[in-house]
Design a protein around this motif. Structure first.
Motif, PDB file in Angstrom:
ATOM      1  N   GLU A  74       0.827  -1.194   0.000  1.00  0.00           N
ATOM      2  CA  GLU A  74       0.000   0.000   0.000  1.00  0.00           C
ATOM      3  C   GLU A  74       0.867   1.252   0.000  1.00  0.00           C
ATOM      4  O   GLU A  74       1.945   1.282   0.594  1.00  0.00           O
ATOM      5  CB  GLU A  74      -0.917  -0.002   1.230  1.00  0.00           C
ATOM      6  N   PHE A  75       0.371   2.288  -0.668  1.00  0.00           N
ATOM      7  CA  PHE A  75       1.064   3.578  -0.723  1.00  0.00           C
ATOM      8  C   PHE A  75       0.464   4.488   0.338  1.00  0.00           C
ATOM      9  O   PHE A  75      -0.763   4.576   0.461  1.00  0.00           O
ATOM     10  CB  PHE A  75       0.904   4.186  -2.121  1.00  0.00           C
ATOM     11  N   PRO A  76       1.294   5.213   1.111  1.00  0.00           N
ATOM     12  CA  PRO A  76       0.754   6.000   2.232  1.00  0.00           C
ATOM     13  C   PRO A  76       0.206   7.377   1.846  1.00  0.00           C
ATOM     14  O   PRO A  76      -0.348   8.062   2.712  1.00  0.00           O
ATOM     15  CB  PRO A  76       1.964   6.146   3.155  1.00  0.00           C
ATOM     16  N   PHE A  77       0.376   7.807   0.600  1.00  0.00           N
ATOM     17  CA  PHE A  77      -0.069   9.139   0.185  1.00  0.00           C
ATOM     18  C   PHE A  77       0.479  10.213   1.130  1.00  0.00           C
ATOM     19  O   PHE A  77      -0.246  11.082   1.617  1.00  0.00           O
ATOM     20  CB  PHE A  77      -1.598   9.201   0.098  1.00  0.00           C
ATOM     21  N   ALA A  78       1.773  10.111   1.390  1.00  0.00           N
ATOM     22  CA  ALA A  78       2.473  11.048   2.265  1.00  0.00           C
ATOM     23  C   ALA A  78       3.755  11.497   1.576  1.00  0.00           C
ATOM     24  O   ALA A  78       4.227  10.856   0.637  1.00  0.00           O
ATOM     25  CB  ALA A  78       2.789  10.391   3.602  1.00  0.00           C
ATOM     26  N   GLY A  79       4.330  12.603   2.065  1.00  0.00           N
ATOM     27  CA  GLY A  79       5.499  13.181   1.417  1.00  0.00           C
ATOM     28  C   GLY A  79       5.082  14.103   0.296  1.00  0.00           C
ATOM     29  O   GLY A  79       3.896  14.268   0.000  1.00  0.00           O
ATOM     30  N   VAL A 109      -2.945  -3.831  -4.501  1.00  0.00           N
ATOM     31  CA  VAL A 109      -3.127  -4.220  -5.905  1.00  0.00           C
ATOM     32  C   VAL A 109      -3.303  -2.993  -6.778  1.00  0.00           C
ATOM     33  O   VAL A 109      -2.745  -2.910  -7.886  1.00  0.00           O
ATOM     34  CB  VAL A 109      -4.321  -5.184  -6.043  1.00  0.00           C
ATOM     35  N   ASP A 110      -4.066  -2.022  -6.298  1.00  0.00           N
ATOM     36  CA  ASP A 110      -4.252  -0.797  -7.076  1.00  0.00           C
ATOM     37  C   ASP A 110      -2.929  -0.072  -7.280  1.00  0.00           C
ATOM     38  O   ASP A 110      -2.638   0.400  -8.384  1.00  0.00           O
ATOM     39  CB  ASP A 110      -5.247   0.128  -6.373  1.00  0.00           C
ATOM     40  N   TRP A 111      -2.119   0.033  -6.245  1.00  0.00           N
ATOM     41  CA  TRP A 111      -0.850   0.736  -6.386  1.00  0.00           C
ATOM     42  C   TRP A 111       0.078  -0.001  -7.348  1.00  0.00           C
ATOM     43  O   TRP A 111       0.809   0.628  -8.132  1.00  0.00           O
ATOM     44  CB  TRP A 111      -0.181   0.926  -5.026  1.00  0.00           C
ATOM     45  N   PHE A 112       0.048  -1.332  -7.333  1.00  0.00           N
ATOM     46  CA  PHE A 112       0.862  -2.098  -8.289  1.00  0.00           C
ATOM     47  C   PHE A 112       0.477  -1.749  -9.723  1.00  0.00           C
ATOM     48  O   PHE A 112       1.335  -1.456 -10.559  1.00  0.00           O
ATOM     49  CB  PHE A 112       0.699  -3.598  -8.059  1.00  0.00           C
ATOM     50  N   PHE A 113      -0.833  -1.785 -10.024  1.00  0.00           N
ATOM     51  CA  PHE A 113      -1.250  -1.522 -11.399  1.00  0.00           C
ATOM     52  C   PHE A 113      -1.074  -0.049 -11.763  1.00  0.00           C
ATOM     53  O   PHE A 113      -0.808   0.271 -12.931  1.00  0.00           O
ATOM     54  CB  PHE A 113      -2.690  -1.972 -11.615  1.00  0.00           C
ATOM     55  N   PHE A 114      -1.211   0.852 -10.795  1.00  0.00           N
ATOM     56  CA  PHE A 114      -0.961   2.256 -11.094  1.00  0.00           C
ATOM     57  C   PHE A 114       0.511   2.470 -11.439  1.00  0.00           C
ATOM     58  O   PHE A 114       0.835   3.201 -12.387  1.00  0.00           O
ATOM     59  CB  PHE A 114      -1.373   3.132  -9.909  1.00  0.00           C
ATOM     60  N   GLN A 115       1.402   1.835 -10.700  1.00  0.00           N
ATOM     61  CA  GLN A 115       2.827   1.922 -11.006  1.00  0.00           C
ATOM     62  C   GLN A 115       3.151   1.254 -12.338  1.00  0.00           C
ATOM     63  O   GLN A 115       4.142   1.591 -12.988  1.00  0.00           O
ATOM     64  CB  GLN A 115       3.655   1.289  -9.882  1.00  0.00           C
ATOM     65  N   ASN A 116       2.325   0.324 -12.764  1.00  0.00           N
ATOM     66  CA  ASN A 116       2.562  -0.386 -14.022  1.00  0.00           C
ATOM     67  C   ASN A 116       2.482   0.550 -15.222  1.00  0.00           C
ATOM     68  O   ASN A 116       2.907   0.194 -16.319  1.00  0.00           O
ATOM     69  CB  ASN A 116       1.559  -1.530 -14.177  1.00  0.00           C
TER      70      ASN A 116
END
Length: 568
Positions: free
Chosen positions: A278-283, A524-531
């Motif tokens: 999971e991505f923390p949406f921080a930084g 899973v969403d972050w994986f495909f978004f990074q794809n």
């Protein structure tokens, strides 16, 4: 439809129907049949068939007529015992061309139902009050159930809309959901274009073979009908009501199908692949932890996550890339950086009242690139979404903080949060809730853990165009229709129905990958978004860098549906 109890892995809803059964004589297709009927019975049976637990409150015949015994075995039928002769009974003729003739209508003991006769402890999911001979009784029922804190739905009939218009509107005002057909809507509102309900409420208008309109405040969506062979349409409208309240699964479109074997293969890889998290949406560019303006930032920024591409001559042209803060940023990255700049410059404009009052000039300044240009391909849609969000939140008396607090107070916080957003402009329009689901995972994965979830709750798939492109190219889904496949390969604009076929299949694929892999939807969403960086729009995929290379079908000619929408 999504978002009712029973969706998102929760138990099936429990619907209480006020109104019962009749014994009818039906004439149709050159034949005559005696049948059980009645608005309450049709609604109750449809809801039960769609998976709901149903209590029907109405006079119960003793002895039970043979024509009603099967229904009595399915439903929890509560009510005073009456002789069968006291049940309502109708004689209805269906003529060619769709004309309906009522030769006889006897309302019987059902007309004696009153709110004070209702049993205590009714289930707390939904109560549906059927159209009644005396509309003032329906008003009393809907207002009584509303006062008890129950969620109420009701319908109407043609005679009530012409002779008792004010009473129909009174029932509608006390109900969370209102059902009517096209002629009834045109009588009540003068035209279909004028149909509108208060924020936080829904209206469904059936259109016969065309399908139905779904009205959310002033937003209107059309749901197409499915072709069937018509035999006897008696009770079709009531059946629609029960089915909607039970929220069954949407039927699959055969033009795009799931590849079950590929789903398992991809899920097996993601189960063990490093970095699927999971991505923390921080930084940078997101707000600092515990920034009091954080919720305004995410509520307003997430609703604008759509439309980062241009079209030319009916084909996909380019992804949106523009300069902001001295960097060239693409799509979503540009938008988050834009909202970080907005948060620093004028945070009060990101509140519901601030968004409700936005005008074209201010909005254009906020969305401008470093060079002063307006890179968003559909800036007018973004302004409309912003204003709709602000107006609905203001009309409902909500703030981002109050929405999150109300959701967290629920036994099922995630489901409650998604349901609340179903009433808010910019979020409510999408039946697959892409932006609502994205906002949910942001709030759950942020360091502050704004939104909690109950055991067993799972975020719906976040179906954007990156996920659809990955699903098509990996072979998780397959476009079996040759014409649709050709348009996807040529990157041509597709019809709304074709886009929906691809998107719903992608939804199912992502959902099953999560279930089989054991990964969260956020991971899973972050994986495909990074794809998107490994399998991009405009350059050749870097297959060797992709963890799915060994299980991918490498169908790289395929492209996401080219379709302008505010959903993603």
């Amino acid at each position: 439809m999504t978002g009712w109890p029973g969706a998102d892995g929760l138990p099936a809803p429990h619907l209480t129907v006020i109104g019962g059964a009749s014994l009818d004589l039906l004439h149709f297709a050159g034949r005559s049949e005696r049948s059980g009927g009645g608005a309450g019975l049709y609604t109750a049976l449809a809801a039960a068939r769609a998976g709901a637990h149903v209590t029907m409150v109405a006079p119960r015949p003793d002895p039970m007529p043979e024509k009603l015994q099967a229904a009595a075995d399915i439903l929890d039928w509560l009510g005073p015992a009456v002789p069968p002769s006291e049940l309502p009974h109708f004689e209805i003729e269906q003529r060619p061309g769709g004309e309906t003739i009522y030769h006889k209508a006897v309302w019987g003991s059902e007309a004696l139902l009153r709110p004070e006769q209702m049993p205590a402890g009714l289930p707390r999911d939904w109560v549906y009050v059927v159209p009644m001979l005396e509309p003032e009784i329906q008003v009393r029922f809907t207002q009584d159930f509303q006062a008890r804190g129950l969620r109420v739905a009701c319908g109407t009939y043609g005679g009530a809309t012409t002779r008792h218009r004010d009473l129909v509107f009174a029932s509608m005002a006390a109900a969370d959901i209102f059902f009517c057909n096209q002629p009834e809507a045109e009588t009540l509102f003068s035209s279909l274009d004028q149909v509108q309900v208060e924020p936080g409420r829904l209206a469904f208008v059936t259109l016969g073979a065309r399908g139905a309109l779904v009205v959310q405040g002033s937003a209107v969506s059309e749901v197409r009908g499915l072709p069937v062979e018509a035999l006897d349409p008696t009770g079709a409208g009531d059946t629609f009501c029960g089915t909607v309240l039970a929220a069954p699964e949407y039927p699959a479109d055969p033009r795009v199908v799931l590849n079950a074997e590929r789903v398992v293969s991809v899920a097996d890889v993601l189960r063990d692949a490093p970095g699927v998290e999971e991505f923390p949406f921080a930084g940078d560019p997101y707000p600092d932890r515990d920034d009091p303006r954080c919720l305004d930032f995410f509520f307003t920024g997430t609703l604008q996550q759509f439309g980062f591409w241009t079209e030319s001559a009916g084909r996909y042209e380019l992804p949106m890339i523009a300069g902001l803060g001295g960097r060239e940023l693409k799509g979503s990255d540009y938008l988050w950086a834009l909202y970080a700049r907005w948060l620093r410059a004028a945070p009060e404009e990101l509140t519901p009242s601030g968004h409700a009052g936005l005008d074209t000039d201010v909005f254009a300044v906020r969305y401008a690139a470093d060079d002063g240009s307006e890179p968003m391909p559909a800036l007018d849609l973004h302004l409309s979404q912003a204003k709709d969000y602000g107006r609905d939140m203001m009309a409902l008396g909500w703030t981002p903080d109050s929405v999150v607090s109300r959701a967290n107070d629920s036994p099922h916080p995630l489901a409650a949060f998604l349901s609340l957003l179903d009433h808010v402009g910019g979020y409510k329009e999408d039946p697959l809730r892409k932006k609502s689901a994205l906002l949910a995972i942001i709030l759950m994965q942020r360091p502050e853990r704004f939104l909690r979830s109950a055991p067993g709750e799972q975020t719906p798939p976040i179906v954007d165009y990156h996920l659809q492109r990955s699903c098509l190219r990996t072979g998780l889904i397959q476009a079996t229709d040759a014409e649709l496949r050709s348009r996807l390969e040529r990157r041509e604009v597709v019809t709304p129905e074709e886009e929906e076929a691809v998107r719903r299949a992608s939804y199912t694929a992502a959902q099953r990958v999560c279930m089989i892999s054991g990964r969260t939807m956020g991971a899973v969403d972050w994986f495909f978004f990074q794809n998107r960086t490994r399998c991009p729009e405009m350059t050749q995929p870097e297959c060797a860098a992709c963890p799915l290379d060994s299980v991918c079908s490498h169908d790289t000619r395929l492209f996401q549906p080219v379709h302008r929408t505010t959903y993603y």
